[in-house]
Design an enzyme around this catalytic site. Structure first.
Site, short mmCIF file in Angstrom:
data_model
loop_
_atom_site.label_atom_id
_atom_site.label_comp_id
_atom_site.label_asym_id
_atom_site.label_seq_id
_atom_site.Cartn_x
_atom_site.Cartn_y
_atom_site.Cartn_z
N ARG B 23 0.82 -1.22 0.00
CA ARG B 23 0.00 0.00 0.00
C ARG B 23 0.84 1.26 0.00
O ARG B 23 0.39 2.31 -0.43
CB ARG B 23 -0.90 0.04 1.25
CG ARG B 23 -2.11 -0.83 1.05
CD ARG B 23 -3.05 -0.77 2.23
NE ARG B 23 -4.03 -1.85 2.05
CZ ARG B 23 -5.02 -2.11 2.87
NH1 ARG B 23 -5.19 -1.36 3.93
NH2 ARG B 23 -5.84 -3.10 2.63
N GLU B 36 4.80 -19.80 0.60
CA GLU B 36 3.92 -20.47 1.56
C GLU B 36 4.00 -21.99 1.31
O GLU B 36 3.79 -22.46 0.21
CB GLU B 36 2.48 -19.97 1.39
CG GLU B 36 1.39 -20.82 2.01
CD GLU B 36 1.57 -21.09 3.52
OE1 GLU B 36 1.96 -20.16 4.24
OE2 GLU B 36 1.34 -22.24 3.94
N SER B 42 -3.71 -16.48 4.14
CA SER B 42 -4.62 -15.65 4.96
C SER B 42 -5.95 -16.32 5.30
O SER B 42 -7.00 -15.85 4.92
CB SER B 42 -4.92 -14.33 4.24
OG SER B 42 -3.80 -13.52 4.29
N CYS B 46 -8.26 -20.11 13.55
CA CYS B 46 -9.16 -20.16 14.70
C CYS B 46 -10.53 -20.68 14.32
O CYS B 46 -11.33 -21.06 15.18
CB CYS B 46 -9.33 -18.78 15.31
SG CYS B 46 -7.83 -17.82 15.32
N ASP B 289 2.95 -15.88 14.99
CA ASP B 289 3.08 -16.94 16.00
C ASP B 289 4.51 -17.42 16.21
O ASP B 289 4.75 -18.24 17.09
CB ASP B 289 2.20 -18.14 15.61
CG ASP B 289 0.72 -17.84 15.71
OD1 ASP B 289 0.35 -16.72 16.10
OD2 ASP B 289 -0.09 -18.74 15.41
N ASN B 311 -2.10 -10.61 13.03
CA ASN B 311 -2.55 -9.59 12.11
C ASN B 311 -1.98 -8.23 12.46
O ASN B 311 -1.52 -7.49 11.60
CB ASN B 311 -4.09 -9.52 12.12
CG ASN B 311 -4.71 -10.46 11.10
OD1 ASN B 311 -4.67 -10.21 9.91
ND2 ASN B 311 -5.25 -11.57 11.58
N TYR B 432 -25.38 0.76 31.54
CA TYR B 432 -26.42 0.11 32.33
C TYR B 432 -27.78 0.25 31.68
O TYR B 432 -28.24 1.34 31.34
CB TYR B 432 -26.50 0.69 33.75
CG TYR B 432 -27.78 0.32 34.41
CD1 TYR B 432 -28.08 -1.03 34.64
CD2 TYR B 432 -28.74 1.27 34.77
CE1 TYR B 432 -29.29 -1.40 35.20
CE2 TYR B 432 -29.95 0.91 35.33
CZ TYR B 432 -30.22 -0.43 35.54
OH TYR B 432 -31.42 -0.81 36.08
#
Lengths: 459, 459
Positions: B23, B36, B42, B46, B289, B311, B432
């Site tokens: 970018r 990879e 990507s 999880c 990680d 990320n 509340y």
């Protein structure tokens, strides 16, 4: 002889103060008398719409602690249906009228807690005494409305006047009871607790459950038939109504305070220090919907009637009266509301508040989801942030979402409380798992977008 | 000639870094190549348990951005099934094996991002090559497990080894698929991400959906029949199994880094500064990680493999590589998990972590509800706070509840991030309304209780 503490007002603030004082001082040290005008103590006024709507079946479910509990367990002399009519600071006594038994009581005090709450704003047209027009400030108000809804002839058409959160909640409650409901709002959108660009989402949800919304409309009067309301008259024509509910907001109930010479602030509430002592009046304390408090973001005094503040302030007053030390450091304007299927949260300043307080700022709105996009039940969530420029300090936040959205405002409230900048916030370690958030939490996406907006402004 | 950035590892951290760099720098300025090992880029690791369990029907729903998207929209040369086998810092090149086509590629770099993630911990008994034993670290792992579950003979009995959150989520997923599931945990409770007094609530919920939990049991081996796993052997006897899932945690994948001489910290991860530069190795960055990060509460280096950190770290690395400025200031250990009907949140230090870090502290546990007690759907919520003494500074928090509970941890995470004391926290202005909280929010009740516990200690 024991000192005497007199509490005026037996709801959240007053009874919190009384019970906290009692925990620290025994009956031989402190006598406690509480005068309450109505029939109840310590109830959840915020729960009234849910009782009216039928979600909460029994009135007594709203009562946190009954008068007898205070008498038996806290040794507090609770006098219901006793309306205090005067405070004499010179003689250090109050005068109360016994609304049930008749007659007048005079009682001396060493320490006084003024906790009489707020009163609904009543325009002139609502003062006519026509039957079928209700505020919903107290449980007695709620009971009167409920009786009216259940009596013959059964009301069929309701008009709610005012689109603040009470008005919105009441409109929904009346729909749940099967009435045809029209909500009349003077401004551009109901749910003015958030900015219009967020409120428009709320209005859509309200229309979705059949509430008719009339905005930009001013109510000017009522028409009646046989002493019962028959229509609300507006500058845009009459709206037939068998029942009218007022949601025009409240103001601090200060008639007694003013007569006694207690200081009132620019917001209209009683002025107190952070220990909840009335400014300059030794031995007199005030707490709850009748006081003025500091808005920690604007630095200005505000009147924010809300049960959670009333409880905290009452507790603080009671701890201090009991000989302990506690402070109430102010509010930041956090509020959450359920509107039909929608959840709404806000904290800090809206755009109009930020303008009024003199801030320069950017505001951004982002769309995300409450869960990972691929996880079942993911629903849209809209987050708005308002950040001072050029500092980047968070000034306010709003969230509207369809599920698991409202209480997300708390993370933003704590960020705001701590004076975080949106840049700091992009690094926050918030909970991530697919059932609960996208991998970039909506709060983080909003913070990043605000950082970009600030950068664009500084170029 | 353009500089060349090589990214090793095409998941969250690596591809965030690559796309952020792109970018800020065009293709004539920066060539970007990403190697990879697997078949995907990507994706949401999880989300694997929900795909296995069937809640998420299609594998591709877990893929945030496909390789072709990176090629087309970001001009990133993504090479799948390319396993980098060596990093030569002297020559500034990497060596990659083409797992599909065969052969070896050498590619020079000016800038390198090391983002190879983590690898499941494999005890010796799991290295035997017996079919039917699976980790669930990558989407390829998940695909292999799913194929096994759907092939004949259909597995009927599953054993999950390890009761961390992956093990717990996988146990639930396998129950949802109709398998008989036993979870084996060496410690006293599964769900060791929270203290045992909270984990016991989670274990009860797991048993409620039919998961058999065996605690205090050590796995020592496997038995097989015709090359397929037939049982897990434990120090408490054999457990029949047609499929075994490993949830023993992961360690940073640092084989390549170590061979290349990148610095590893005490937690085993690659050492980076807050801009994600590998310490002392110019032009080399690491994220995700595989890295070590600062725990802001303990002040110690930790390894916290989690998609949200990966990320953020990748984004920070990419912004810096692109010529911008961004930092990753560390983590506080926030995590949320859905376990059957139960929601679990944690942030900061558990008791054992606080002990290990040398803190003296009090801990309190309170019971409250997610909504006002009278509001329909009110369910129990348990909040635990750990506060340093005598300072009162929050060190950690845990929440277990049946509904709308997990993300409440965010408010506590932001309080912790800002170094708040529990005394400060009692005044927090949290949202509340009866559908969302009792008038005293559970977080405030817990903070008040912690204040009392500190006072009791100081007497």
């Amino acid at each position: 002889m024991a000192e005497r503490l007199i509490v005026i007002g037996g709801d959240a603030a007053g009874m919190s103060a009384a019970s906290q004082a009692r925990r620290r001082r025994g009956r031989n040290d402190l006598e406690i008398v509480a005068f309450e005008r109505g029939h109840f103590t310590s109830y959840s006024a915020c729960g009234i719409p849910y009782w009216i709507g039928g979600l909460v079946p029994e009135r007594d479910q709203l009562i946190a602690r009954a008068p007898q509990t205070f008498r038996d367990e806290y040794d507090i002399d609770v006098r219901l249906q006793h309306e205090v009519t005067a405070i004499d600071l010179g003689r250090r006594e109050v005068v109360a009228r016994d609304l049930a038994g008749g007659g007048e009581v005079r009682a001396g005090f060493d320490t006084l807690v003024y906790a009489v709450g707020a009163t609904p704003r009543l325009p002139d047209w609502a003062r006519s005494g026509v039957a079928g027009v209700f505020g919903v400030q107290t449980l007695d108000d709620g009971a009167a409305l409920r009786d009216w809804l259940e009596a013959e002839p059964r009301p069929r058409r309701a008009v709610v006047v005012g689109g603040g959160y009470i008005g919105v909640e009441m409109a929904e409650a009346l729909v749940q009871r099967g009435l045809d409901v029209t909500l009349v709002e003077r401004g551009e959108q109901p749910m003015s607790t958030v900015d219009d660009d967020m409120a428009v989402l709320v209005a859509a949800a309200m229309r979705g459950v059949g509430i008719e919304i009339r905005t930009g409309v001013e109510v000017t009067g009522l028409t009646e038939q046989d002493g019962r309301v028959s229509a609300v008259v507006t500058d845009d024509g009459p709206l037939p109504a068998d029942v009218v509910v007022l949601g025009l907001g409240v103001r601090p109930n200060t008639a007694l305070a003013e007569a006694a010479g207690l200081p009132l602030g620019p917001s209209g509430g009683v002025q107190v220090d952070r220990r909840m002592r009335v400014l300059g009046v030794p031995g007199v304390w005030a707490a709850g919907d009748c006081v003025e408090t500091l808005h920690r973001v604007s630095g200005l005094p505000v009147h924010v009637p809300l049960g959670t503040h009333a409880n905290k302030q009452g507790r603080v007053a009671g701890i201090n009266i009991g000989g302990g030390y506690a402070t109430f450091p102010g509010v930041i304007g956090t509020a959450v509301t359920k509107v039909c299927e929608l959840e709404v949260g806000r904290t800090g300043l809206r755009e109009r508040d930020a303008h009024a307080a003199g801030f320069e700022f950017v505001s951004v709105v982002i769309e995300s989801t409450n869960r990972a996009g691929y996880y079942p039940g993911a629903r849209p969530m809209t987050v708005k942030l308002i950040a001072e420029r050029p500092s980047g300090r968070l000034l306010g936040a709003q969230i509207v979402g369809w599920s698991e959205a409202a209480k997300r405002i708390d993370a933003l409230a704590v960020a705001l409380w701590n004076g975080m900048t949106v840049d700091d916030m992009t690094a926050l370690d918030l909970g991530y798992a697919p059932p609960y958030a996208p991998v970039w939490d909506p709060v983080l996406v909003a913070a990043r977008t605000a950082v970009d907006a600030l950068a664009a402004h500084s170029r």
